[in-house]
Enzyme design. Structure first.
Site, short mmCIF file in Angstrom:
data_model
loop_
_atom_site.label_atom_id
_atom_site.label_comp_id
_atom_site.label_asym_id
_atom_site.label_seq_id
_atom_site.Cartn_x
_atom_site.Cartn_y
_atom_site.Cartn_z
N TYR A 1 15.99 124.11 33.52
CA TYR A 1 17.10 124.59 32.70
C TYR A 1 16.57 125.60 31.69
O TYR A 1 15.60 125.34 30.96
CB TYR A 1 17.76 123.42 31.96
CG TYR A 1 18.93 123.85 31.10
CD1 TYR A 1 20.20 124.00 31.65
CD2 TYR A 1 18.77 124.13 29.74
CE1 TYR A 1 21.28 124.41 30.88
CE2 TYR A 1 19.84 124.53 28.96
CZ TYR A 1 21.09 124.67 29.54
OH TYR A 1 22.15 125.07 28.77
N LEU A 2 17.19 126.77 31.64
CA LEU A 2 16.80 127.83 30.71
C LEU A 2 17.99 128.13 29.81
O LEU A 2 19.06 128.50 30.31
CB LEU A 2 16.38 129.09 31.46
CG LEU A 2 15.24 128.95 32.47
CD1 LEU A 2 15.02 130.27 33.21
CD2 LEU A 2 13.95 128.50 31.79
N ASP B 1 21.55 141.04 44.40
CA ASP B 1 22.88 140.87 43.79
C ASP B 1 22.73 141.04 42.28
O ASP B 1 23.10 140.17 41.49
CB ASP B 1 23.45 139.50 44.14
CG ASP B 1 24.94 139.37 43.82
OD1 ASP B 1 25.58 140.41 43.55
OD2 ASP B 1 25.45 138.24 43.83
#
Length: 285
Positions: free
Chosen positions: A93-94, A194
């Protein structure tokens, strides 16, 4: 499900992890995203129907490939797997923040170095994957004009024709794109695939990339995507140009590279994207 995912995380960490707080962050296409924690460690988890597990597996493969360069911060893949009913992908998790002009400049520099880092002899990748919710074929091709015209524009037009969303002569458009790119033999660079701002951020001052649609191709396609929804901050382009300047001819190729994303958005969201894509195709005649 969460007990099983906690067990998988524990196995990868080599220490016990029992999530006691599960918060859904968003839902998009086939996946739901969660933040889970045991009060000390936090993880980002994507969950999908077990039938859609391949989407998460190819995302994990793209993230792992991008991490190899060690040039940008890429979320670490903790584990990917399935329960009886769900597929899941667990990432570190950042907590993301906005970037300063200096950090955006660094982002541009590091992206250019990523594009320089691992050139292949052909265009494509070892496996097909997805761009957003849309399948993306990556079969290896020796000629860039053939790869992009057939496996990007042609494939997307075929999907749109099957759903009767656009009127186009696929073979004619593919031939036109092939002609536009004929003679252009760029290095086969590692690409995010993307690259819009929704797939970027900054963590502890470091540029972050996630949600890739990875393959090896013309670096200009990544830059063209950064301009599809309006440009990134100018410092980003200044940083990129300092390391690996773009050719003046990029401006001629940019519209056809952006056509790929226009077609994908027409397929996914319809509405104005269908009109925009149709107009762009009409202007190619």
């Amino acid at each position: 499900m969460w007990h099983f995912i906690s067990e998988q995380i524990s196995e990868q960490l080599g220490q016990d992890f029992i999530c006691d707080d599960i918060r859904q962050l968003h839902e998009q296409f086939y996946t739901r995203a969660f933040r889970i924690t045991d009060g000390q460690r936090r993880f980002f988890v994507k969950v999908t129907e077990v039938s859609e597990l391949l989407r998460l597996e190819t995302e994990a493969a793209g993230l792992n490939k991008l991490r190899q360069s060690e040039l940008l911060k890429i979320p670490k893949v903790i584990c990917v797997g399935k329960t009886s009913q769900s597929g899941f992908l667990v990432l570190e998790y950042l907590h993301m923040q906005e970037g300063s002009p200096e950090q955006w400049q660094q982002f541009g520099q590091q992206l250019a170095r990523l594009h320089q880092s691992d050139h292949q002899q052909m265009y494509g990748w070892q496996e097909d994957n997805y761009i957003g919710a849309t399948p993306q074929p990556n079969g290896w091709k020796k000629k860039w004009c053939q790869f992009f015209s057939e496996q990007r524009i042609g494939y997307m037009l075929q999907l749109l024709n099957e759903k009767a969303l656009l009127k186009s002569d696929v073979d004619k458009v593919v031939d036109r794109v092939r002609q536009l790119l004929a003679g252009h033999t760029p290095p086969a660079s590692p690409l995010h695939g993307d690259l819009w701002q929704g797939n970027t951020g900054f963590w502890k001052g470091q540029p972050v990339l996630y949600d890739p649609a990875f393959y090896f191709g013309d670096r200009e396609t990544d830059i063209a995507m950064t301009e599809f929804f309006g440009r990134f901050p100018e410092a980003f382009y200044q940083g990129y140009e300092q390391v690996w300047p773009l050719s003046e001819d990029y401006q001629y190729r940019k519209p056809v590279y952006q056509l790929y994303h226009n077609l994908n958005h027409a397929l996914l969201f319809g509405g104005q994207y269908i009109h925009s894509a149709q107009n762009q195709l009409n202007n190619m005649d």
